[in-house]
Design a protein around this motif. Structure first.
Motif, short mmCIF file in Angstrom:
data_model
loop_
_atom_site.label_atom_id
_atom_site.label_comp_id
_atom_site.label_asym_id
_atom_site.label_seq_id
_atom_site.Cartn_x
_atom_site.Cartn_y
_atom_site.Cartn_z
N LYS A 217 6.35 -19.67 -14.25
CA LYS A 217 5.80 -18.66 -13.33
C LYS A 217 4.99 -17.60 -14.09
CE LYS A 217 7.99 -20.28 -9.66
NZ LYS A 217 8.90 -21.27 -10.28
N LEU A 218 3.93 -17.16 -13.44
CA LEU A 218 3.10 -16.07 -13.95
C LEU A 218 3.18 -14.93 -12.95
CD1 LEU A 218 0.96 -15.07 -16.05
CD2 LEU A 218 -0.78 -16.00 -14.50
N LEU A 219 3.67 -13.77 -13.40
CA LEU A 219 3.76 -12.58 -12.54
C LEU A 219 2.67 -11.61 -12.95
CD1 LEU A 219 6.85 -13.72 -13.00
CD2 LEU A 219 7.44 -11.68 -11.71
N VAL A 220 1.93 -11.08 -11.96
CA VAL A 220 0.83 -10.17 -12.25
C VAL A 220 0.94 -8.93 -11.39
CG1 VAL A 220 -0.65 -12.15 -12.79
CG2 VAL A 220 -0.82 -11.08 -10.54
N LEU A 230 3.68 -6.93 -6.92
CA LEU A 230 3.50 -8.05 -7.84
C LEU A 230 3.16 -9.31 -7.06
CD1 LEU A 230 6.78 -7.58 -9.94
CD2 LEU A 230 4.49 -6.87 -10.64
N TYR A 231 2.40 -10.21 -7.71
CA TYR A 231 2.18 -11.55 -7.18
C TYR A 231 2.69 -12.57 -8.19
CZ TYR A 231 -0.42 -10.53 -2.92
OH TYR A 231 -0.75 -10.13 -1.65
N VAL A 232 3.13 -13.71 -7.66
CA VAL A 232 3.71 -14.76 -8.51
C VAL A 232 2.89 -16.04 -8.35
CG1 VAL A 232 5.78 -16.08 -9.07
CG2 VAL A 232 6.00 -13.77 -8.11
N TYR A 233 2.60 -16.68 -9.50
CA TYR A 233 1.85 -17.93 -9.53
C TYR A 233 2.66 -18.99 -10.26
CZ TYR A 233 -1.93 -15.13 -7.78
OH TYR A 233 -2.67 -14.31 -6.99
N ASP A 234 2.54 -20.22 -9.80
CA ASP A 234 3.26 -21.35 -10.39
C ASP A 234 2.27 -22.16 -11.22
OD1 ASP A 234 4.64 -23.72 -10.95
OD2 ASP A 234 5.77 -23.64 -9.08
#
Length: 464
Positions: A217-220, A230-234
């Motif tokens: 996961k990438l949290l930005v 925050l947004y989360v990307y897989d």
């Protein structure tokens, strides 16, 4: 054969670090120290102040909002089978220049003390654009215990596009293959948010001033026009764009991503349990001040949590997300620092620890008198040692260098260099986030248009 290749790469890396340290990064940066007439005195911020009251910690709660699985599946069905970060890295089509290839202007913002031992500048076209600005960095040292992702050393860097005539902000990520320290190659992916039940997507309208890669996961950060914190990307769910052009989303003939080949659709977000991240951003962004626009969310100890900076602390158990929400320079308001634990549930790998209602609570929080903070790190010395917080403060309008502070519950220390009235302006320009790579024992950051690393022992020696 692989073992010999690894030794050759390590030897080249050692040679590069020695050359950078001895051949002039420090000299180049030292030559740009601010003059006595430009300097201002920075007061000692003293010790961190714990925010122990339950009401203050409750104010930092977040609510997890997953993107429905059916929406992600519908998007994948329309765009094609998702790929992972390894596929994106294999298509890296741009090369970072090493320090010898950086221009004198690009090297001006590098740290004076401690000096960078690795420095890279982006492809000339990416360095030249004023439309996009690099703001954040995270590495495979955050992502995995061995510092590798799919056998690769990887760096991710978040860039922000500050609205065009239509007022549209965008965010993109550079995927950097760092296996060979002599040749870092990268390519771009656009950050987007699924809409209309996964039938389309929009660009993430955010200043990605902080990001953390943990597991897959990438949290930005979502500072900007977003309500969420925050947004989360897989990084296993990356989609291919099929149509070139400036548009973002579904277009006649396929899918467009502002000219990029890859698209990262958000899989979740975190919204303040009380309040929103949008109003404060809108109210101060209108002032026209870049500094106030970037740090607009901090409006007091009871404000909604809208972090501007993020990092990973692997010295905590379990690993934790460190967040900072800076007060604007000169506002005389304190800066808040806090942390959230990551979930220990394998089914929720890379997501924050949440209760059955999806509420995420802060584990601890502090205030500091340091304002204008752009980067934050937290690290504990040994299992029972004290925790130190590292804060990078952005340069002022009349200087090229910022300040790096180390604070704990006993006091504060910073670097010293030069002979001006303010000898603390020794760090880079301070506009980039901070990331610690445990396997190489380096602190990575961005300064101006340069990506650089400093050995952690050098940081510790320089901080007094």
């Amino acid at each position: 054969m692989r073992q010999r290749g690894r030794h050759r790469r390590r030897a080249r890396g050692r040679a590069l670090r020695a050359a950078l340290a001895g051949a002039g990064l420090a000299l180049t940066a030292a030559a740009t120290l601010i003059s006595t007439s430009q300097a201002t005195v920075t007061d000692d911020p003293g010790a961190l102040e714990p925010l122990a009251a339950s009401a203050r910690l409750d104010g930092l709660r977040l609510t997890e909002q997953p993107v429905p699985e059916r929406s992600l599946d519908r998007l994948a069905a329309a765009m094609g089978r998702p790929v992972d970060a390894g596929t994106v890295l294999a298509g890296a089509d741009r090369t970072l220049r090493d320090a010898d290839g950086c221009t004198a202007d690009e090297k001006k913002a590098l740290p004076v003390e401690p000096a960078a031992t690795r420095a890279y500048c982006w492809n000339a076209a990416d360095s030249a654009t004023r439309e996009w600005r690099p703001e954040s960095v995270t590495t495979s040292g955050d992502a995995a215990d061995d510092g590798l992702w799919g056998g690769h050393r990887v760096i991710l860097s978040g860039w922000t596009r500050h609205g065009d005539g239509a007022g549209r902000d965008l965010a993109r990520v550079a995927f950097v293959n760092a296996d060979d320290p002599d040749r870092l190659a990268y390519t771009w992916a656009l950050l987007v948010v699924p809409v209309d039940g996964g039938r389309d997507y929009r660009g993430l309208a955010s200043h990605v001033s902080g990001m953390v890669w943990y597991g897959d996961k990438l949290l930005v950060t979502a500072s900007g026009g977003e309500r969420d914190a925050l947004y989360v990307y897989d990084l296993r769910r990356i989609q291919r764009a099929t149509v070139a052009g400036d548009a973002v989303g579904r277009v006649p003939g396929g899918w467009s991503a502002h000219g990029y080949r890859w698209v990262l659709p958000a899989v979740a977000s975190y919204r303040p349990a009380q309040g929103s991240c949008t109003p404060a951003q809108e109210s101060t962004a209108a002032t026209g001040s870049e500094d106030s626009a970037d740090f607009a969310s901090a409006s007091g100890t009871n404000a909604a949590p809208c972090p501007n900076s993020l990092s990973l602390d692997r010295s905590s158990a379990p690993g934790s997300l460190v967040a900072g929400e800076a007060a604007p320079r000169g506002s005389e308001r304190p800066t808040r620092l806090w942390r959230y634990s990551f979930s220990a549930d394998p089914a929720r790998a890379g997501l924050l620890a949440a209760d059955s209602a999806g509420t995420v609570s802060a584990q601890e929080a502090y205030e500091t008198k340091v304002d204008g903070v752009r980067g934050v790190l937290s690290r504990r010395t040994g299992p029972y040692g004290r925790t130190s917080w590292y804060l990078s403060r952005a340069a002022g309008p009349d200087s090229a260098h910022g300040t790096l502070w180390r604070q704990d519950l006993r006091g504060a220390g910073t670097t010293e260099c030069g002979s001006s009235y303010d000898t603390h302006r020794c760090w880079g320009d301070g506009t980039g986030s901070l990331s610690y790579w445990p396997q190489t024992d380096e602190v990575w950051s961005l300064s101006g248009r340069t990506l650089f690393a400093v050995p952690r022992p050098s940081v510790e020696r320089a901080l007094r």
